[in-house]
Design an enzyme around this catalytic site. Structure first.
Site, PDB file in Angstrom:
ATOM      1  N   LYS A 146     -13.842   0.142  -7.105  1.00 30.42           N
ATOM      2  CA  LYS A 146     -12.812   0.712  -6.217  1.00 30.42           C
ATOM      3  C   LYS A 146     -12.623   2.185  -6.582  1.00 30.42           C
ATOM      4  O   LYS A 146     -11.634   2.591  -7.204  1.00 30.42           O
ATOM      5  CB  LYS A 146     -11.507  -0.079  -6.316  1.00 30.42           C
ATOM      6  CG  LYS A 146     -10.587   0.165  -5.120  1.00 30.42           C
ATOM      7  CD  LYS A 146      -9.482  -0.855  -5.064  1.00 30.42           C
ATOM      8  CE  LYS A 146      -8.366  -0.471  -4.134  1.00 30.42           C
ATOM      9  NZ  LYS A 146      -8.707  -0.340  -2.720  1.00 30.42           N
TER      10      LYS A 146
HETATM   11  C1  LIG Z   1     -13.006  -1.278   1.202  1.00 27.41           C
HETATM   12  C2  LIG Z   1     -11.990  -2.318   0.930  1.00 27.41           C
HETATM   13  N1  LIG Z   1     -12.305  -3.607   1.110  1.00 27.41           N
HETATM   14  C3  LIG Z   1     -11.410  -4.590   0.872  1.00 27.41           C
HETATM   15  C4  LIG Z   1     -10.116  -4.299   0.456  1.00 27.41           C
HETATM   16  C5  LIG Z   1      -9.150  -5.411   0.184  1.00 27.41           C
HETATM   17  O1  LIG Z   1      -8.985  -5.552  -1.203  1.00 27.41           O
HETATM   18  P1  LIG Z   1      -7.658  -6.173  -1.827  1.00 27.41           P
HETATM   19  O2  LIG Z   1      -7.441  -7.452  -1.129  1.00 27.41           O
HETATM   20  O3  LIG Z   1      -8.005  -6.360  -3.259  1.00 27.41           O
HETATM   21  O4  LIG Z   1      -6.567  -5.195  -1.589  1.00 27.41           O
HETATM   22  C6  LIG Z   1      -9.751  -2.977   0.239  1.00 27.41           C
HETATM   23  C7  LIG Z   1      -8.395  -2.643  -0.236  1.00 27.41           C
HETATM   24  O5  LIG Z   1      -7.969  -1.533  -0.233  1.00 27.41           O
HETATM   25  C8  LIG Z   1     -10.712  -1.963   0.474  1.00 27.41           C
HETATM   26  O6  LIG Z   1     -10.390  -0.684   0.298  1.00 27.41           O
END
Ligand SMILES: Cc1ncc(COP(=O)(O)O)c(C=O)c1O
Length: 308
Positions: A146
């Protein structure tokens, strides 16, 4: 910021930091929900901090002088210091300072945490398009990390979708299979079965995605992680996007194809209801997903506390 409570206007990064010059940072977005009995609950804080430390920071070899428990305490302390008692959004950012692009085995990083009260609720329904852009390849910019820099791809897909009049987009991976949205994972329903792309399909391994899979087990709805063809999106009976910010957002239309009857389908609705029950603390089975914000309401990452 780095162990101190700082007025937001004074929280600054230098223009020569790697974070500013080259997008050298990783982060988590976390929600806090006010429970039916009035307590502030952090949803899956432990899992977010685990992804921060054990995927994003580990992959980029970033180190902090704080543990995950220290940051959990800092999050709680920040909410208390700002007297936040209702729903909130928290962002934990770990950034590279004056390190430059090179590095050693361990790259010392800094950390700041932001808390916003009353963050927007998820959209009730979304109109989306299949993006002409592809998700990055794992061998170029691993989407499971991330990293702030990965959001250049999200920006491209969102800008393109919005210019075309859509709310957002679904992005395919380098192999032409469904990956995810710019800030959310994707689920679809066909013949009563829930499907979502595999962890190896070029996605962020979302915490909401994992939550949805567990909740589907509770509801007796079969859920599979598999390679999904783009064309399946146009024939699915239900589609929803999910993520911390978007919660569970039903897709009503994709590229002019109305999904189901255009209203959230039955599986989406049941999962959504259960998601909010879990997040607001009314599901005893999933109490371990919640951290009471008041449990460590002492500002500053000084005293370790259990993360739940
Ligand atoms: C590219 C991307 N995919 C999926 C998610 C969902 O992740 P999470 O459920 O851990 O927030 C996010 C969250 O910001 C994201 O940026």
């Amino acid at each position: 910021m780095n162990g101190e409570l700082v007025p937001q206007a004074e929280a600054a990064l230098g223009v020569t930091t790697d974070a500013v010059l080259r997008g050298g940072s990783v982060f988590e977005g976390i929600r806090a929900y006010r429970s039916t009995t009035g307590e502030l609950l952090l949803f899956r804080l432990r899992e977010h901090l685990d992804r921060l430390f054990n995927t994003s920071m580990r992959f980029l070899r970033l180190t902090l002088p704080y543990s995950a428990d220290d940051l959990a305490q800092a999050v709680c302390g920040l909410l208390a210091a700002n007297e936040i008692e209702s729903d909130a959004y928290i962002r934990v950012v770990v950034y590279v300072g004056e390190q430059g692009l090179g590095g050693a085995d361990e790259i010392p990083a800094g950390v700041f945490i932001l808390a916003t009260e009353g963050f927007r609720p998820a959209p009730e329904s979304m109109r989306v398009t299949l993006s002409p852009w592809r998700r990055m390849s794992d061998v170029a910019m691993p989407p499971r990390v991330k990293a702030s820099a990965n959001y250049l791809n999200s920006r491209m897909t969102t800008t393109d979708a919005e210019r075309k009049g859509f709310d957002s987009a679904v992005v395919l991976n380098e192999h032409g299979r469904v990956a995810e949205g710019p800030a959310m994972n994707v689920f679809l329903v066909r013949d009563g079965e829930l499907s979502t792309p595999r962890r190896t399909d070029g996605i962020l391994e979302g915490i909401t995605r994992a939550t949805v899979i567990e909740l589907s087990h509770d509801l007796g709805v079969p859920a599979v992680e598999r390679a999904i063809d783009a064309s399946e999106l146009y024939v699915a009976q239900e589609i929803f996007l999910c993520g911390t910010a978007y919660e569970i957002a039903p897709v009503q239309e994709i590229d002019g194809y109305v999904v189901g009857d255009g209203r959230p389908g039955p599986i989406t609705r049941r999962l959504r209801d259960r998601y909010f029950e879990a997040a607001r603390g009314s599901l005893a089975d999933h109490a371990d997903w919640l951290t009471f914000a008041a449990s460590a309401a002492v500002p500053g990452p000084t005293r370790p506390v259990p993360v739940h």
